[in-house]
Scaffold this active site. Sequence first.
Site, PDB file in Angstrom:
ATOM      1  N   HIS A  99       0.819  -1.223   0.000  1.00 17.01           N
ATOM      2  CA  HIS A  99       0.000   0.000   0.000  1.00 17.01           C
ATOM      3  C   HIS A  99       0.855   1.276   0.000  1.00 17.01           C
ATOM      4  O   HIS A  99       0.500   2.268   0.639  1.00 17.01           O
ATOM      5  CB  HIS A  99      -0.947  -0.024   1.205  1.00 17.01           C
ATOM      6  CG  HIS A  99      -0.239  -0.114   2.534  1.00 17.01           C
ATOM      7  ND1 HIS A  99      -0.729  -0.829   3.593  1.00 17.01           N
ATOM      8  CD2 HIS A  99       0.929   0.425   2.970  1.00 17.01           C
ATOM      9  CE1 HIS A  99       0.097  -0.716   4.615  1.00 17.01           C
ATOM     10  NE2 HIS A  99       1.115   0.046   4.258  1.00 17.01           N
ATOM     11  N   HIS A 134      -1.259   4.735   9.644  1.00 19.73           N
ATOM     12  CA  HIS A 134       0.136   5.166   9.804  1.00 19.73           C
ATOM     13  C   HIS A 134       0.248   6.523  10.489  1.00 19.73           C
ATOM     14  O   HIS A 134       1.229   7.230  10.316  1.00 19.73           O
ATOM     15  CB  HIS A 134       0.835   5.283   8.446  1.00 19.73           C
ATOM     16  CG  HIS A 134       0.876   4.034   7.623  1.00 19.73           C
ATOM     17  ND1 HIS A 134      -0.216   3.524   6.977  1.00 19.73           N
ATOM     18  CD2 HIS A 134       1.901   3.212   7.316  1.00 19.73           C
ATOM     19  CE1 HIS A 134       0.128   2.429   6.308  1.00 19.73           C
ATOM     20  NE2 HIS A 134       1.394   2.216   6.494  1.00 19.73           N
ATOM     21  N   HIS A 177      10.115  -4.442   3.748  1.00 18.60           N
ATOM     22  CA  HIS A 177      10.596  -3.063   3.638  1.00 18.60           C
ATOM     23  C   HIS A 177      10.991  -2.517   4.997  1.00 18.60           C
ATOM     24  O   HIS A 177      10.447  -2.904   6.022  1.00 18.60           O
ATOM     25  CB  HIS A 177       9.630  -2.122   2.922  1.00 18.60           C
ATOM     26  CG  HIS A 177       8.276  -1.870   3.553  1.00 18.60           C
ATOM     27  ND1 HIS A 177       7.380  -2.855   3.876  1.00 18.60           N
ATOM     28  CD2 HIS A 177       7.645  -0.703   3.864  1.00 18.60           C
ATOM     29  CE1 HIS A 177       6.257  -2.322   4.346  1.00 18.60           C
ATOM     30  NE2 HIS A 177       6.400  -1.008   4.368  1.00 18.60           N
ATOM     31  N   GLU A 226       4.282  -5.376   8.658  1.00 18.32           N
ATOM     32  CA  GLU A 226       2.915  -5.197   8.140  1.00 18.32           C
ATOM     33  C   GLU A 226       2.339  -6.494   7.586  1.00 18.32           C
ATOM     34  O   GLU A 226       1.130  -6.568   7.333  1.00 18.32           O
ATOM     35  CB  GLU A 226       2.902  -4.131   7.029  1.00 18.32           C
ATOM     36  CG  GLU A 226       3.109  -2.733   7.548  1.00 18.32           C
ATOM     37  CD  GLU A 226       3.113  -1.682   6.439  1.00 18.32           C
ATOM     38  OE1 GLU A 226       2.988  -0.502   6.757  1.00 18.32           O
ATOM     39  OE2 GLU A 226       3.261  -2.028   5.241  1.00 18.32           O
TER      40      GLU A 226
HETATM   41  C1  DHB Z   1       6.471   3.106   1.976  1.00 20.33           C
HETATM   42  C2  DHB Z   1       5.873   1.854   2.256  1.00 20.33           C
HETATM   43  C3  DHB Z   1       4.824   1.758   3.181  1.00 20.33           C
HETATM   44  O1  DHB Z   1       4.211   0.595   3.538  1.00 20.33           O
HETATM   45  C4  DHB Z   1       4.360   2.908   3.810  1.00 20.33           C
HETATM   46  O2  DHB Z   1       3.308   2.781   4.648  1.00 20.33           O
HETATM   47  C5  DHB Z   1       4.954   4.133   3.556  1.00 20.33           C
HETATM   48  C6  DHB Z   1       6.009   4.229   2.639  1.00 20.33           C
HETATM   49  C7  DHB Z   1       7.567   3.237   0.977  1.00 20.33           C
HETATM   50  O3  DHB Z   1       8.182   2.254   0.531  1.00 20.33           O
HETATM   51  O4  DHB Z   1       7.817   4.372   0.554  1.00 20.33           O
HETATM   52 FE    FE Z   2       2.786   0.914   5.304  1.00 27.56          FE
END
Ligand code: DHB
Ligand code: FE
Length: 282
Positions: free
Chosen positions: A12, A61, A195, A242
């Site tokens: 997302h 978030h 990530h 997540e």
């Molecule tokens: C990114 C990924 C995320 O899940 C998020 O909530 C905010 C930023 C990213 O990779 O930029």
């Molecule tokens: Fe996120």
Amino acid sequence: MARIIGGLTTSHIPAIGNAVPREKELVNDPYWRDFFAGYPPVRAWVQKMEPDVAIVIYNDHGLNFFLDKMPTFAIGAAAEYKNADEGWGIPTIPPFQGDPELSWHIIESLVDAEFDITSCQEMLVDHGFTVPMQLFWPNYGYTNVRTIPISINTVQHPLPSPARCYKLGQVVGRAVASYPKDIKVVVLGTGGLSHQLDGERAGFINKKFDLMCMDKIVNDPESLARLSIHDLVREAGAQGAEFIQWIAMRGALHGKVSSIHSNYHIPISNTAVGVMILENAA
Ligand code: DHB
Ligand code: FE
């Protein structure tokens, strides 16, 4: 009776929220092409299956909940959900319809099953909710489906364990199955895959772990539910935790599902993108 027809997953990332309005020009852009190629099969499935309700399991978030008050599990019970500026430059979009009656049925089932959730009669939805809905129901098609947001904390530790999230999903699944209206429900799990946005390991991606997760989520979700949050952070990065949203989604499906579409692409922004359709056994 109400019926869960399947589960959908996607990452997302906010950058997608900015790319979606420009999708037509970006499908030929080498950066975006393979990413957007993952979505037409999901859109076709959604059009064919015509779900009445989407239960969206995601994480806020900082738009609706901030570090001062952070519920572990929060569920919307509003007639409508709006988004708002989060600071990523994503355009605000028309509101999402709610389904308060089904929300309260699920809330009652969860509390009855000893989940001390936070019920929200007002709730702003952020990119964790809006980006997937726009990807799967493009051109504001999402305005024709009722939605129920379920936000699981992945922002401020301690986070709930994968096992706890899986059990929450199972209760949501049983709640839907006991709802007397004849409606079709799809469950979304959004977020991930690997990530990490900050700290020493910023930019960390683990393709091998992601592909293992996309494999096991189909027919061995219990092995994923046995992971700890520390396992997820170590293997998938701080924000890769997540993935608990996917595990909760999978708990809501019947035991047996078939994966009828899956796409993995790295990276968009800092993140590995996984898209899946898991169809529930009839
Ligand atoms: C990114 C990924 C995320 O899940 C998020 O909530 C905010 C930023 C990213 O990779 O930029
Ligand atoms: Fe996120």
